[in-house]
Write a protein that holds these residues in place. Structure first.
Motif, short mmCIF file in Angstrom:
data_model
loop_
_atom_site.label_atom_id
_atom_site.label_comp_id
_atom_site.label_asym_id
_atom_site.label_seq_id
_atom_site.Cartn_x
_atom_site.Cartn_y
_atom_site.Cartn_z
N SER A 387 0.76 -1.15 -0.02
CA SER A 387 0.23 0.09 -0.02
C SER A 387 0.85 1.37 0.14
CB SER A 387 -1.07 -0.10 1.24
OG SER A 387 -0.32 0.36 2.37
N SER A 388 0.16 2.57 -0.16
CA SER A 388 0.84 3.77 0.05
C SER A 388 1.79 3.84 1.25
CB SER A 388 0.00 4.91 -0.10
OG SER A 388 -0.87 4.63 -1.31
N TYR A 389 1.33 3.19 2.36
CA TYR A 389 2.20 3.37 3.58
C TYR A 389 3.29 2.73 3.75
CZ TYR A 389 -2.86 4.55 4.79
OH TYR A 389 -4.02 5.12 4.70
N ASP A 390 3.82 1.78 2.63
CA ASP A 390 4.98 1.07 2.55
C ASP A 390 6.15 1.60 1.80
OD1 ASP A 390 3.73 -1.14 3.82
OD2 ASP A 390 3.11 -1.82 2.30
N ARG A 391 5.68 2.85 1.25
CA ARG A 391 6.64 3.56 0.32
C ARG A 391 7.74 4.27 1.39
NH1 ARG A 391 2.05 6.60 -3.14
NH2 ARG A 391 2.08 7.68 -0.81
N ILE A 392 8.80 4.51 0.53
CA ILE A 392 10.20 4.94 1.55
C ILE A 392 10.28 6.62 1.38
CG2 ILE A 392 12.54 5.16 1.68
CD1 ILE A 392 12.42 2.31 0.52
N GLY A 393 9.91 7.28 0.47
CA GLY A 393 9.98 8.81 0.40
C GLY A 393 9.68 9.04 -1.04
N TYR A 394 9.84 10.35 -1.45
CA TYR A 394 9.72 11.01 -2.51
C TYR A 394 10.33 12.19 -3.18
CZ TYR A 394 7.08 14.43 0.17
OH TYR A 394 6.72 15.24 0.91
N ALA A 395 10.25 12.57 -4.25
CA ALA A 395 10.95 13.64 -4.80
C ALA A 395 9.78 14.52 -5.51
CB ALA A 395 12.03 13.51 -5.82
N ILE A 396 9.93 15.76 -5.48
CA ILE A 396 8.97 16.50 -6.26
C ILE A 396 9.94 17.23 -7.29
CG2 ILE A 396 7.28 18.78 -6.10
CD1 ILE A 396 6.31 17.56 -3.59
N ALA A 397 9.16 17.49 -8.39
CA ALA A 397 10.11 18.17 -9.65
C ALA A 397 9.09 18.96 -10.34
CB ALA A 397 10.59 17.18 -10.65
N LEU A 398 9.84 20.23 -10.92
CA LEU A 398 8.91 21.05 -11.84
C LEU A 398 9.55 21.00 -13.29
CD1 LEU A 398 9.20 24.60 -9.63
CD2 LEU A 398 7.58 22.89 -9.56
N GLY A 399 8.61 21.30 -14.00
CA GLY A 399 8.86 21.14 -15.60
C GLY A 399 8.15 22.14 -16.43
N GLY A 400 8.82 22.32 -17.79
CA GLY A 400 8.05 22.94 -18.65
C GLY A 400 6.81 22.15 -19.26
N THR A 401 6.56 21.06 -18.98
CA THR A 401 5.73 20.41 -19.59
C THR A 401 5.47 19.07 -18.70
OG1 THR A 401 6.97 18.74 -20.79
CG2 THR A 401 6.19 20.61 -22.01
N PRO A 402 4.47 18.57 -18.62
CA PRO A 402 3.94 17.30 -17.63
C PRO A 402 4.94 16.31 -17.76
CG PRO A 402 1.77 18.26 -18.55
CD PRO A 402 2.96 19.07 -19.06
N ALA A 403 5.35 15.82 -19.19
CA ALA A 403 6.11 14.95 -19.46
C ALA A 403 7.82 15.33 -18.82
CB ALA A 403 6.28 14.73 -20.87
N GLU A 404 8.14 16.32 -19.09
CA GLU A 404 9.34 16.80 -18.60
C GLU A 404 9.36 16.82 -16.90
OE1 GLU A 404 12.34 20.92 -18.12
OE2 GLU A 404 10.81 20.69 -19.31
N ALA A 405 8.19 17.38 -16.20
CA ALA A 405 7.99 17.13 -14.63
C ALA A 405 8.22 15.80 -14.35
CB ALA A 405 6.92 17.88 -14.31
N MET A 406 7.41 14.95 -15.01
CA MET A 406 7.30 13.32 -14.67
C MET A 406 8.81 12.63 -14.93
SD MET A 406 5.05 11.55 -12.97
CE MET A 406 6.43 11.04 -11.81
N ARG A 407 9.39 12.94 -15.94
CA ARG A 407 10.49 12.35 -16.46
C ARG A 407 11.52 12.85 -15.24
NH1 ARG A 407 10.65 13.77 -20.89
NH2 ARG A 407 12.34 15.73 -20.46
N THR A 408 11.67 13.97 -14.88
CA THR A 408 12.87 14.47 -13.98
C THR A 408 12.45 13.88 -12.65
OG1 THR A 408 12.94 16.57 -14.94
CG2 THR A 408 13.64 16.71 -12.90
N ALA A 409 11.37 13.93 -12.08
CA ALA A 409 10.87 13.06 -10.80
C ALA A 409 11.39 11.80 -10.65
CB ALA A 409 9.46 13.66 -10.30
N ALA A 410 10.91 11.14 -11.76
CA ALA A 410 11.35 9.57 -12.02
C ALA A 410 12.74 9.15 -12.04
CB ALA A 410 10.47 8.92 -13.11
N GLU A 411 13.26 10.11 -12.81
CA GLU A 411 14.71 9.65 -12.87
C GLU A 411 15.53 10.10 -11.45
OE1 GLU A 411 15.90 12.18 -16.12
OE2 GLU A 411 15.45 10.71 -17.73
#
Length: 427
Positions: A387-411
């Motif tokens: 479940s969501s409670y088992d995750r370890i942490g996260y990163a938040i990123a900004l981008g010029g497009t949704p694809a760029e923001a998601m790619r930056t955070a995922a990488e």
């Protein structure tokens, strides 16, 4: 038993006060922005962030899922401070209590019935039965759900979960009778998820809902309602682990989808909010856009979304859902409109690679990350991702497009190095 933190001496003319159930940092900030005194009620033992105490005149500890205990505290505060302007909560398991108390005091609020219907996914399905968003489901005890699933051919895929669950806890795909038998044996043996009923609810068998599986991308719609008028602030695109548990691993705002599809999702959400009678406050509604059936409603909540989604909305649109929700309840304008920080914002989660003890954690420098957060540090026990409670942490990123923001955070999260010691085997 309640334990107050002493009230600070006001430095300005006394204002009306607002009672916030649950120590929501963003909720406390929004109330302060609107110029009201803040009293926070928190469950015993619950950590209260420093940012909350900075805004609160008082914090009182009581069981905020227990209506009678919480109402008693509010009544004592009212005798001392005068009537509150609002009683509100952004916490899932205090929604019904908050609504009952606010309504009992004649304050603007989501209704108790609407809060209850939003938490009970089977009730939501019943209310949507004669709308374009009806969807096949079965609800009841584990035995009753199993009987309904067996009544359809083997191979029909169902998604089963606790009827009042949240955070992906207990979500399981049943793709065959064999899956059904494994699930049924597990939950009837007491190894299934526990629902989060309020203290006022009578103890009894866990109730489940099983629904035909929809396909297509997942979204959530973030909205605020004022006197029955619904304003959509943003649509969020979601990433999950997929079958069988569908744990959310990332979100991006705005969702990259055609305008026509966005309007279809908004229409579905307006229908849900109207049918459930959600006329006031924040809402967070999750849907799939099925290629055959169109929008399929998964669930709705009378609160903002989790997983930092309101932060993503504020970063990408300049609109703070907490601020808008408090403004809607007060019948005024948002207190602090602002410009977007970027055209898009995304979050990506770090997930456990294996069960065991986290012994080391390191980051690879990543460009474009706004902030990191880790809920597990070396020494913490890790489990499989249920479940969501088992995750370890996260990163938040900004981008010029949704694809760029998601790619930056995922990488960035993909570059996190985790060292995990395998659990010791018991003899």
């Amino acid at each position: 038993m309640t334990t107050p933190i002493p009230m600070r001496t006001p430095t300005t003319t006394p204002m009306t006060w607002i009672c916030l159930l649950g120590p929501s940092t963003a909720g406390a900030r929004a109330i302060a922005l609107h110029g009201h005194r803040l009293v926070v009620l928190a469950s015993p033992g619950e950590a209260v962030p420093r940012e909350v105490t900075a805004h609160a005149e008082r914090v009182v500890f009581c069981d905020i899922t227990d209506h009678d205990a919480t109402r008693s505290v509010v009544d004592r505060l009212t005798a001392e401070l005068g009537p509150p302007r609002l009683v509100v909560s952004f916490t899932e398991h205090a929604q019904e209590v908050s609504a009952r108390i606010a309504t009992g005091l004649g304050l603007t609020s989501v209704s108790p019935a609407a809060a209850a219907h939003a938490r009970d996914k089977a009730a939501m399905r019943r209310l949507l039965a004669d709308t374009p968003y009806a969807w096949p489901y079965a609800a009841g005890t584990a035995d009753e759900v199993a009987t309904a699933v067996r009544a359809e051919p083997d191979g029909v895929c169902w998604i089963v979960k606790p009827a009042d669950g949240a955070g992906s806890a207990g979500v399981t795909a049943l793709e065959s009778y064999a899956d059904l038998e494994r699930w049924h044996a597990k939950v009837t043996a007491g190894q299934g998820p526990r629902t989060q009923g309020t203290a006022g609810e009578q103890a009894g068998a866990v109730r489940y809902i099983a629904e035909h599986a929809a396909t297509g991308p997942e979204y959530s719609v973030e909205a605020v309602s004022a006197a029955g008028q619904h304003t959509v602030l943003a649509i969020t695109a979601k990433q999950t682990t997929g079958s069988p548990r569908f744990v959310e691993t990332g979100h991006v705002v705005p969702a990259p989808l055609p305008e026509e599809d966005g309007e279809r999702l908004k229409d579905a959400v307006r229908c849900v909010l109207d049918r459930l009678g959600i006329h006031h406050g924040a809402s967070h509604t999750e849907l799939r856009l099925d290629p055959v059936h169109g929008p399929v409603v998964i669930e709705t909540h009378t609160r903002v979304g989790g997983d930092c989604i309101p932060e993503l909305v504020a970063l990408a649109t300049g609109r703070d859902q907490y601020d808008h929700a408090i403004a809607a309840l007060l019948g005024t304008e948002p207190a602090q409109p602002s410009a977007p920080a970027a055209p898009a914002a995304a979050i990506s989660f770090v997930t456990p690679p294996a069960p065991g003890t986290l012994t080391g954690l390191s980051l690879t420098p990543a460009h474009g990350i706004l902030r990191w957060q880790f809920d597990r540090v070396p020494g913490a026990d890790l489990t499989e991702l249920h479940s969501s409670y088992d995750r370890i942490g996260y990163a938040i990123a900004l981008g010029g497009t949704p694809a760029e923001a998601m790619r930056t955070a995922a990488e960035a999260t993909a570059g996190v190095q985790l060292q995990v010691a395998a659990p010791e085997l018991s003899l």
